[in-house]
Enzyme design. Structure first.
Site, PDB file in Angstrom:
ATOM      1  N   ALA A   1      -4.452   3.966   3.038  1.00  0.00           N
ATOM      2  CA  ALA A   1      -4.203   2.888   4.008  1.00  0.00           C
ATOM      3  C   ALA A   1      -2.734   2.491   3.993  1.00  0.00           C
ATOM      4  CB  ALA A   1      -5.068   1.675   3.651  1.00  0.00           C
TER       5      ALA A   1
ATOM      6  N   ASP B   1       3.004   1.796 -11.670  1.00  0.00           N
ATOM      7  CA  ASP B   1       1.769   2.578 -11.633  1.00  0.00           C
ATOM      8  C   ASP B   1       2.030   3.887 -10.910  1.00  0.00           C
ATOM      9  OD1 ASP B   1       0.530   0.478 -12.781  1.00  0.00           O
ATOM     10  OD2 ASP B   1      -0.340  -0.301 -10.923  1.00  0.00           O
TER      11      ASP B   1
ATOM     12  N   GLY C   1      -0.216  -2.400  -4.103  1.00  0.00           N
ATOM     13  CA  GLY C   1      -0.907  -3.469  -3.382  1.00  0.00           C
ATOM     14  C   GLY C   1      -0.420  -4.832  -3.839  1.00  0.00           C
ATOM     15  N   ASP C   2      -1.394  -5.671  -4.208  1.00  0.00           N
ATOM     16  CA  ASP C   2      -1.075  -7.004  -4.723  1.00  0.00           C
ATOM     17  C   ASP C   2      -1.361  -6.998  -6.228  1.00  0.00           C
ATOM     18  OD1 ASP C   2      -0.967 -10.152  -3.649  1.00  0.00           O
ATOM     19  OD2 ASP C   2      -1.905  -9.828  -5.595  1.00  0.00           O
TER      20      ASP C   2
ATOM     21  N   MET D   1     -11.815   1.179  -5.585  1.00  0.00           N
ATOM     22  CA  MET D   1     -12.270   2.158  -6.577  1.00  0.00           C
ATOM     23  C   MET D   1     -13.739   2.504  -6.336  1.00  0.00           C
ATOM     24  SD  MET D   1     -10.320   0.578  -9.881  1.00  0.00           S
ATOM     25  CE  MET D   1     -10.352  -1.120  -9.327  1.00  0.00           C
TER      26      MET D   1
ATOM     27  N   LYS E   1      -2.525   5.808 -14.351  1.00  0.00           N
ATOM     28  CA  LYS E   1      -2.914   6.760 -13.323  1.00  0.00           C
ATOM     29  C   LYS E   1      -3.792   6.058 -12.303  1.00  0.00           C
ATOM     30  CE  LYS E   1      -6.880   8.255 -15.976  1.00  0.00           C
ATOM     31  NZ  LYS E   1      -7.587   9.345 -16.591  1.00  0.00           N
TER      32      LYS E   1
ATOM     33  N   PRO F   1       0.793  -1.241   0.000  1.00  0.00           N
ATOM     34  CA  PRO F   1       0.000   0.000   0.000  1.00  0.00           C
ATOM     35  C   PRO F   1       0.822   1.286   0.000  1.00  0.00           C
ATOM     36  CG  PRO F   1      -0.058  -1.054   2.145  1.00  0.00           C
ATOM     37  CD  PRO F   1       0.698  -1.991   1.251  1.00  0.00           C
TER      38      PRO F   1
HETATM   39  N1  SAH Z   1      -3.640  -3.887  -6.766  1.00  0.00           N
HETATM   40  C1  SAH Z   1      -4.082  -2.889  -5.829  1.00  0.00           C
HETATM   41  C2  SAH Z   1      -5.415  -2.288  -6.220  1.00  0.00           C
HETATM   42  C3  SAH Z   1      -5.362  -1.471  -7.483  1.00  0.00           C
HETATM   43  S1  SAH Z   1      -6.884  -0.740  -7.901  1.00  0.00           S
HETATM   44  C4  SAH Z   1      -4.122  -3.498  -4.435  1.00  0.00           C
HETATM   45  O1  SAH Z   1      -3.994  -4.708  -4.283  1.00  0.00           O
HETATM   46  O2  SAH Z   1      -4.262  -2.753  -3.468  1.00  0.00           O
HETATM   47  C5  SAH Z   1      -6.700   0.880  -7.229  1.00  0.00           C
HETATM   48  C6  SAH Z   1      -7.576   1.039  -6.009  1.00  0.00           C
HETATM   49  O3  SAH Z   1      -6.976   0.413  -4.922  1.00  0.00           O
HETATM   50  C7  SAH Z   1      -7.774   2.470  -5.556  1.00  0.00           C
HETATM   51  O4  SAH Z   1      -8.803   3.108  -6.296  1.00  0.00           O
HETATM   52  C8  SAH Z   1      -8.165   2.270  -4.121  1.00  0.00           C
HETATM   53  O5  SAH Z   1      -9.509   1.862  -4.009  1.00  0.00           O
HETATM   54  C9  SAH Z   1      -7.316   1.092  -3.744  1.00  0.00           C
HETATM   55  N2  SAH Z   1      -6.065   1.485  -3.090  1.00  0.00           N
HETATM   56  C10 SAH Z   1      -4.813   1.334  -3.543  1.00  0.00           C
HETATM   57  N3  SAH Z   1      -3.916   1.762  -2.628  1.00  0.00           N
HETATM   58  C11 SAH Z   1      -4.622   2.177  -1.581  1.00  0.00           C
HETATM   59  C12 SAH Z   1      -4.282   2.698  -0.305  1.00  0.00           C
HETATM   60  N4  SAH Z   1      -3.025   2.889   0.048  1.00  0.00           N
HETATM   61  N5  SAH Z   1      -5.283   3.003   0.541  1.00  0.00           N
HETATM   62  C13 SAH Z   1      -6.561   2.802   0.213  1.00  0.00           C
HETATM   63  N6  SAH Z   1      -6.928   2.310  -0.966  1.00  0.00           N
HETATM   64  C14 SAH Z   1      -5.986   1.994  -1.848  1.00  0.00           C
END
Ligand code: SAH
Length: 468
Positions: free
Chosen positions: A413, A249, A303-304, A384, A271, A226
């Site tokens: 987060a 990204d 994230g993942d 999202m 983006k 995150p």
């Molecule tokens: N692959 C990522 C998700 C990508 S989609 C994962 O596993 O986290 C992008 C969405 O992820 C954002 O619109 C938001 O909803 C969420 N997101 C990504 N990073 C975030 C963060 N640090 N805190 C809260 N939501 C996050």
């Protein structure tokens, strides 16, 4: 950074110094290492300066500096150790367009002279912006010990071999060759047969590298977590450390990109939120291109990579181009968000399943199994979901969800600037719009922050709109 380090080209250029005492001597000792043309103005020069002038290493004018004396000078040192005289000469040099340094006067200097570790052509410059000269000296001492004196010789000979080494493909192959040279082969040749043995050793090494088949490119699809670098896996760190190219990204934090190898090419692709700004096909092409050139590519996703990351599309592109890949999982935003509010996604007796949903898909707001989601005890993390919040709220209410069901929104987060907004389905909008969140956010259906939940239990009021 108040001072930006650069290496100034001074070969054949004019450097002027005014002063003839200790300060002048210490600067001249450094300046004499360069290939600049030095001119010194000193009415009463130290004997060393007189000797250097006699040896033709600098031009000495035994008088005060006057207007016109710094014409065409690239750099000027005011080193008379007299503030008034230094201000006078500095003004002359400044008017002539030279970069001016007044010794021991940081404020009025256009540049500062770093502590230097000299293994010419390898030069290390250490600066502390005047804050800790003692620290600079101790770093210099450490480096002097660490860098073998032969380094300069190896670099000088290496430089004459660069053209020949271009026979190796650009990138990893060439880098491996040079790291073998500097990592042992060069020094071994030097100690075996002196400088004369180094070039033949380079030729042999090059022949050996040319005859080994080129390393195949490989792609690591890496989860960056995150945003907090401490939430990266060791595998992710290692992959970043090895990468030739990092295609990332926009959500990836700068602290994480810092961990990529210095020489790695960084490419931003995409983006936040609603689909990449670089078309997906172009991203696929980029990954393929770099991997086909033999690069170790890290495709870095927030994230993942397996969660709402268009991973399948990229993997399919690798498969059709016959490129090997590895997936390095990461901590998804939902995991960071749920940890941030002190909760567990699953709980015995409450829910035996948890869903990851998207608020948005290719067609717009995403339809889900609302009837199921509206049931008591359901837990879901909605990615999202900010713009879709009113739609989600409407659908859940329409399917009979309890309006008091908690919804917690976690913005950023797992980062230092994380914000939590605790609300309920009935209040989700306008609470979310009013909160004006600008960062990425996860909506967690069916979960309240543990602290708020406990407070609600003790004072027996429903949890509402508490911005924590
Ligand atoms: N692959 C990522 C998700 C990508 S989609 C994962 O596993 O986290 C992008 C969405 O992820 C954002 O619109 C938001 O909803 C969420 N997101 C990504 N990073 C975030 C963060 N640090 N805190 C809260 N939501 C996050």
């Amino acid at each position: 950074m108040k001072h930006f380090p650069i290496f100034l080209a001074v070969e054949g250029r004019r450097i002027v110094l005014a002063g003839g005492g200790d300060a002048a001597l210490s600067k001249l000792r450094l300046l004499l290492k360069t290939e600049a043309r030095l001119t010194v103005f000193a009415a009463d020069p130290a004997p060393e300066i007189v000797d250097w002038a006699a040896d033709g290493r600098l031009t000495l004018l035994r008088r005060k500096m006057e207007p016109g004396d710094t014409l065409c000078a690239k750099m000027f040192y005011a080193a008379s150790e007299d503030a008034e005289e230094d201000a006078r000469t500095a003004a002359i040099a400044h008017a002539d367009g030279a970069l001016v340094n007044i010794v021991d006067n940081l404020e009025d200097s256009a540049f500062i002279t770093p502590a230097i570790v000299d293994r010419d052509p390898v030069t290390v410059a250490i600066g502390t912006e005047g804050a800790a000269p003692v620290l600079a000296r101790s770093i210099k001492r450490d480096l002097e010990e660490r860098l073998p004196p032969a380094l300069g010789t190896l670099a000088r000979i290496g430089k004459t071999f660069r053209k020949a080494a271009d026979a190796l493909p650009f990138g990893r192959a060439r880098r491996d060759f040079w790291s073998d040279y500097y990592g042992g082969a060069g020094a071994a040749a030097l100690s075996r047969g002196g400088e004369a043995a180094v070039r033949p050793a380079l030729s042999n090494l090059l022949a050996a590298h040319l005859s080994t088949s080129p390393r195949e490119g490989h792609v690591h699809f890496v989860g960056a977590g995150p945003g907090d670098p401490e939430l990266l896996t060791l595998k992710a760190r290692n992959a970043l450390h090895e990468a030739d190219v990092v295609i990332h990204d926009r959500l990836i934090s700068p602290e994480i990109l810092e961990l990529a190898r210095r020489e790695a090419i960084l490419v931003e692709a995409g983006k936040e939120g609603f689909g990449p700004s670089m078309p997906q096909e172009r991203i696929n092409e980029l990954i393929v291109e770099h991997a086909q050139n033999g690069a170790q590519v890290v495709r870095l996703k927030s994230g993942d990579p397996t969660v709402f990351g268009r991973l399948d599309e990229e993997i399919e592109a690798m498969d059709s181009a016959g490129i090997g890949y590895t997936i390095v999982p990461g901590i998804t935003a939902a995991s960071a968000a749920v940890a941030g509010i002190g909760q567990s996604f699953t709980r015995r007796g409450r829910n035996g399943s948890v869903r990851f949903l998207t608020g948005h898909d290719m067609k717009g707001f995403a339809e889900q199994d609302w009837a199921q989601l509206a049931r008591p005890g359901e837990v879901a993390a909605i990615y999202m979901g900010k713009r879709a919040a009113r739609f989600i709220q409407g659908r859940l209410m329409m399917h009979g969800a309890d309006p008091a069901t908690p919804v917690t929104i976690v913005e950023n987060a797992g980062r230092p600037d994380a914000r939590v907004l605790a609300t309920t389905i009935s209040q989700l909008e306008p609470a979310l719009s009013e909160a004006g969140l600008t960062g990425p956010a996860i909506l967690m259906l069916g979960l309240a922050p543990r602290a708020a939940e406990n407070a609600a239990k003790t004072i027996d009021i429903p949890v509402q709109e508490a911005a924590l």
